[in-house]
Design an enzyme around this catalytic site. Structure first.
Site, PDB file in Angstrom:
ATOM      1  N   GLU A  18       4.806   3.693  -9.543  1.00 13.23           N
ATOM      2  CA  GLU A  18       4.496   2.182  -9.389  1.00 13.23           C
ATOM      3  C   GLU A  18       4.394   1.540 -10.624  1.00 13.23           C
ATOM      4  OE1 GLU A  18       0.793   1.443  -6.714  1.00 13.23           O
ATOM      5  OE2 GLU A  18      -0.103   0.857  -8.583  1.00 13.23           O
ATOM      6  N   TYR A  50       1.124  -6.255  -6.624  1.00 15.31           N
ATOM      7  CA  TYR A  50       0.853  -7.662  -6.618  1.00 15.31           C
ATOM      8  C   TYR A  50      -0.478  -8.040  -7.225  1.00 15.31           C
ATOM      9  CZ  TYR A  50       0.772 -12.335  -5.107  1.00 15.31           C
ATOM     10  OH  TYR A  50       0.912 -13.663  -5.089  1.00 15.31           O
ATOM     11  N   ARG A 124      -4.010  -4.930   2.220  1.00 23.12           N
ATOM     12  CA  ARG A 124      -4.875  -6.124   2.493  1.00 23.12           C
ATOM     13  C   ARG A 124      -5.173  -6.853   1.096  1.00 23.12           C
ATOM     14  NH1 ARG A 124     -11.089  -5.277   3.552  1.00 23.12           N
ATOM     15  NH2 ARG A 124     -10.816  -4.732   1.157  1.00 23.12           N
ATOM     16  N   GLY A 125      -5.481  -5.978   0.169  1.00 21.02           N
ATOM     17  CA  GLY A 125      -5.651  -6.354  -1.259  1.00 21.02           C
ATOM     18  C   GLY A 125      -7.221  -6.387  -1.392  1.00 21.02           C
ATOM     19  N   ASP A 126      -7.467  -6.182  -2.421  1.00 22.98           N
ATOM     20  CA  ASP A 126      -9.261  -5.927  -3.045  1.00 22.98           C
ATOM     21  C   ASP A 126      -9.820  -7.534  -2.872  1.00 22.98           C
ATOM     22  OD1 ASP A 126      -9.550  -3.337  -2.925  1.00 22.98           O
ATOM     23  OD2 ASP A 126      -8.767  -3.240  -4.783  1.00 22.98           O
TER      24      ASP A 126
HETATM   25  P1  FAD Z   1      -6.705  -2.237   5.520  1.00 22.67           P
HETATM   26  O1  FAD Z   1      -5.856  -1.264   6.115  1.00 22.67           O
HETATM   27  O2  FAD Z   1      -6.695  -3.589   6.325  1.00 22.67           O
HETATM   28  O3  FAD Z   1      -7.969  -1.706   5.389  1.00 22.67           O
HETATM   29  C1  FAD Z   1      -9.067  -2.269   4.720  1.00 22.67           C
HETATM   30  C2  FAD Z   1     -10.594  -1.674   5.284  1.00 22.67           C
HETATM   31  O4  FAD Z   1     -10.703  -2.218   6.512  1.00 22.67           O
HETATM   32  C3  FAD Z   1     -10.607  -0.265   5.558  1.00 22.67           C
HETATM   33  O5  FAD Z   1     -12.036   0.055   5.184  1.00 22.67           O
HETATM   34  C4  FAD Z   1     -10.284  -0.003   7.065  1.00 22.67           C
HETATM   35  O6  FAD Z   1     -10.944   0.750   7.551  1.00 22.67           O
HETATM   36  C5  FAD Z   1     -10.712  -1.317   7.700  1.00 22.67           C
HETATM   37  N1  FAD Z   1     -10.005  -1.938   8.688  1.00 22.67           N
HETATM   38  C6  FAD Z   1      -8.837  -2.079   8.929  1.00 22.67           C
HETATM   39  N2  FAD Z   1      -8.379  -2.435   9.935  1.00 22.67           N
HETATM   40  C7  FAD Z   1      -9.661  -2.846  10.561  1.00 22.67           C
HETATM   41  C8  FAD Z   1     -10.191  -3.610  11.766  1.00 22.67           C
HETATM   42  N3  FAD Z   1      -9.093  -3.959  12.906  1.00 22.67           N
HETATM   43  N4  FAD Z   1     -11.476  -3.696  11.924  1.00 22.67           N
HETATM   44  C9  FAD Z   1     -12.241  -3.525  11.209  1.00 22.67           C
HETATM   45  N5  FAD Z   1     -12.108  -2.750  10.013  1.00 22.67           N
HETATM   46  C10 FAD Z   1     -10.764  -2.622   9.770  1.00 22.67           C
HETATM   47  N6  FAD Z   1      -4.156  -4.036  -4.130  1.00 22.67           N
HETATM   48  C11 FAD Z   1      -3.746  -5.211  -4.655  1.00 22.67           C
HETATM   49  O7  FAD Z   1      -4.296  -6.344  -4.680  1.00 22.67           O
HETATM   50  N7  FAD Z   1      -2.437  -5.154  -4.911  1.00 22.67           N
HETATM   51  C12 FAD Z   1      -1.419  -3.967  -4.921  1.00 22.67           C
HETATM   52  O8  FAD Z   1      -0.338  -4.158  -5.337  1.00 22.67           O
HETATM   53  C13 FAD Z   1      -2.098  -2.744  -4.391  1.00 22.67           C
HETATM   54  N8  FAD Z   1      -1.380  -1.764  -4.346  1.00 22.67           N
HETATM   55  C14 FAD Z   1      -1.883  -0.536  -3.598  1.00 22.67           C
HETATM   56  C15 FAD Z   1      -1.215   0.358  -3.430  1.00 22.67           C
HETATM   57  C16 FAD Z   1      -1.635   1.680  -2.684  1.00 22.67           C
HETATM   58  C17 FAD Z   1      -0.660   2.983  -2.547  1.00 22.67           C
HETATM   59  C18 FAD Z   1      -2.972   1.589  -2.519  1.00 22.67           C
HETATM   60  C19 FAD Z   1      -3.437   2.920  -1.984  1.00 22.67           C
HETATM   61  C20 FAD Z   1      -3.771   0.618  -2.648  1.00 22.67           C
HETATM   62  C21 FAD Z   1      -3.407  -0.586  -3.168  1.00 22.67           C
HETATM   63  N9  FAD Z   1      -4.286  -1.697  -3.627  1.00 22.67           N
HETATM   64  C22 FAD Z   1      -3.584  -2.847  -3.809  1.00 22.67           C
HETATM   65  C23 FAD Z   1      -5.578  -1.837  -3.045  1.00 22.67           C
HETATM   66  C24 FAD Z   1      -5.722  -2.217  -1.522  1.00 22.67           C
HETATM   67  O9  FAD Z   1      -5.315  -3.462  -1.460  1.00 22.67           O
HETATM   68  C25 FAD Z   1      -7.127  -2.028  -1.271  1.00 22.67           C
HETATM   69  O10 FAD Z   1      -7.672  -0.577  -1.235  1.00 22.67           O
HETATM   70  C26 FAD Z   1      -7.750  -2.810  -0.289  1.00 22.67           C
HETATM   71  O11 FAD Z   1      -9.359  -2.631  -0.338  1.00 22.67           O
HETATM   72  C27 FAD Z   1      -7.603  -2.131   1.214  1.00 22.67           C
HETATM   73  O12 FAD Z   1      -6.074  -2.510   1.428  1.00 22.67           O
HETATM   74  P2  FAD Z   1      -5.236  -1.592   2.737  1.00 22.67           P
HETATM   75  O13 FAD Z   1      -4.061  -2.337   2.911  1.00 22.67           O
HETATM   76  O14 FAD Z   1      -5.630  -0.454   2.995  1.00 22.67           O
HETATM   77  O15 FAD Z   1      -6.574  -2.447   3.936  1.00 22.67           O
END
Ligand code: FAD
Length: 316
Positions: A18, A50, A124-126
């Site tokens: 990455e 991103y 989802r993003g942080d």
């Molecule tokens: P989700 O899958 O949406 O989960 C987020 C939280 O919400 C989790 O605690 C989950 O258990 C909870 N949740 C999910 N669905 C529900 C629901 N329906 N109801 C209640 N709770 C729910 N960030 C960036 O900004 N840019 C990047 O390029 C980037 N690349 C990444 C690459 C990898 C491989 C990883 C592991 C992370 C990356 N991140 C990036 C960070 C990521 O965006 C964050 O960790 C973010 O906080 C969570 O993203 P997620 O897609 O896992 O979210």
């Protein structure tokens, strides 16, 4: 070509990595300088992160502060196109919910389709750095699963604008998984159920958050299989390179260092010493994953390609 097809056609464990877009103002050459040293390990695809907007406060000189939105690392889509054009390998853009309405997401996906990008990592993003928790943009997605659903609708040719007829897209969707639990989740089981929801919605593979104890990855994979997550789960590896990482990584990414690693890190006085420990640990971790038959080992370079090169040259 789709990531899952690369994985299924591989005869041995693949190497992938990455990269981050360069800071605004830096040229695309800094991206090539990061990729060139790693091409000898024949990556089939490269992920491009991103980075959403941040807010800073500018002193207006009259005692007032102005809130200004800035994007420090723009360029994800353009970098993907540049990588595919220059190296003839696939690029996987990360697409996040944060900062996008669903319509803006749809338009970004149309751009990607036009560029011939077949893959997306849906996240989802942080939260914005100055905010305590994640807030979706009005009209945007709150969770990665919603983004996966939107991607699947486009893959069926169902666009938001129903008055135009558009070609279905054909994106291969990856999502993030957390062997040590996402920091916001109540517990690992709940987090894994949300991960399953993403897979059931259409995600075809998972890339894990970094971890430093392979047993945590193996246990996570087993638990995934038990609850019916059957897609490939690609382990993500981050080499530790600085003294700052020792406290930053566990805190920011909600991960633990195993005792054997923390003992070695505590002996380090300089960044150079930490980097050496990080390389040795990365080599051992990677060999363990490779020997277990994992489909691919994915590296978070974070601008440190030379460190990943040192690890990969012992493993691939
Ligand atoms: P989700 O899958 O949406 O989960 C987020 C939280 O919400 C989790 O605690 C989950 O258990 C909870 N949740 C999910 N669905 C529900 C629901 N329906 N109801 C209640 N709770 C729910 N960030 C960036 O900004 N840019 C990047 O390029 C980037 N690349 C990444 C690459 C990898 C491989 C990883 C592991 C992370 C990356 N991140 C990036 C960070 C990521 O965006 C964050 O960790 C973010 O906080 C969570 O993203 P997620 O897609 O896992 O979210």
């Amino acid at each position: 070509m789709k990531v899952v097809d690369h994985l299924s056609q591989a005869k041995s464990t693949l190497f992938s990595f990455e990269i981050l877009p360069p800071l605004k103002g830096k040229s695309i050459q800094s991206i090539y300088d990061g990729i060139d040293p790693l091409m000898e390990f024949k990556p089939k695809y490269v992920n491009v992160t991103y980075h959403r907007e941040e807010y800073i406060y500018k002193d207006k000189g009259n005692g007032l502060l102005e809130k200004v939105s800035i994007r420090k690392r723009p360029g994800t889509v353009g970098i993907c196109a540049a990588i595919m054009n220059k190296y003839h390998i696939d690029a996987v853009p990360h697409l996040i919910c944060g900062g996008f309405t669903k319509e803006e997401t749809e338009n970004a996906l149309i751009d990607l389709q036009f560029l011939g990008v077949d893959n997306v990592l849906a996240l989802r993003g942080d939260p914005v750095k100055t905010e305590a928790s994640f807030t979706p943009k009005e009209g945007g997605s709150a969770y990665a699963v919603d983004l996966v659903k939107q991607l699947m609708e486009l893959n069926k040719g169902q666009y938001m604008m129903d008055d135009v007829s558009l070609e279905p897209t054909d994106f291969c969707i990856g999502v993030a998984g957390y062997p040590e639990k996402h920091f916001e989740s109540m517990n690992l089981a709940t987090d894994m159920q949300h991960l399953k929801d993403k897979v059931d919605a259409g995600a075809e593979y998972i890339v894990t958050q970094m971890f430093f104890d392979n047993e945590k990855y193996f246990t996570f994979v087993n638990k995934c299989r038990e609850i019916g997550i059957n897609c490939p789960i690609i382990p993500g590896i981050k080499p530790i390179t600085t003294l700052k990482h020792i406290t930053f990584l566990p805190k920011f990414f909600n991960i633990d260092f195993p005792e054997a690693l923390s003992k070695e890190l505590l002996k380090c006085k300089t960044n150079a010493e930490v980097k050496q420990v990080g390389i040795e640990w990365g080599v051992e971790q990677s060999k363990g994953l490779r020997d277990s038959g994992t489909p691919c080992v994915h590296y978070y370079t974070m601008g440190k390609s030379e460190v990943v090169k040192k690890i990969a040259s012992e493993v691939f």
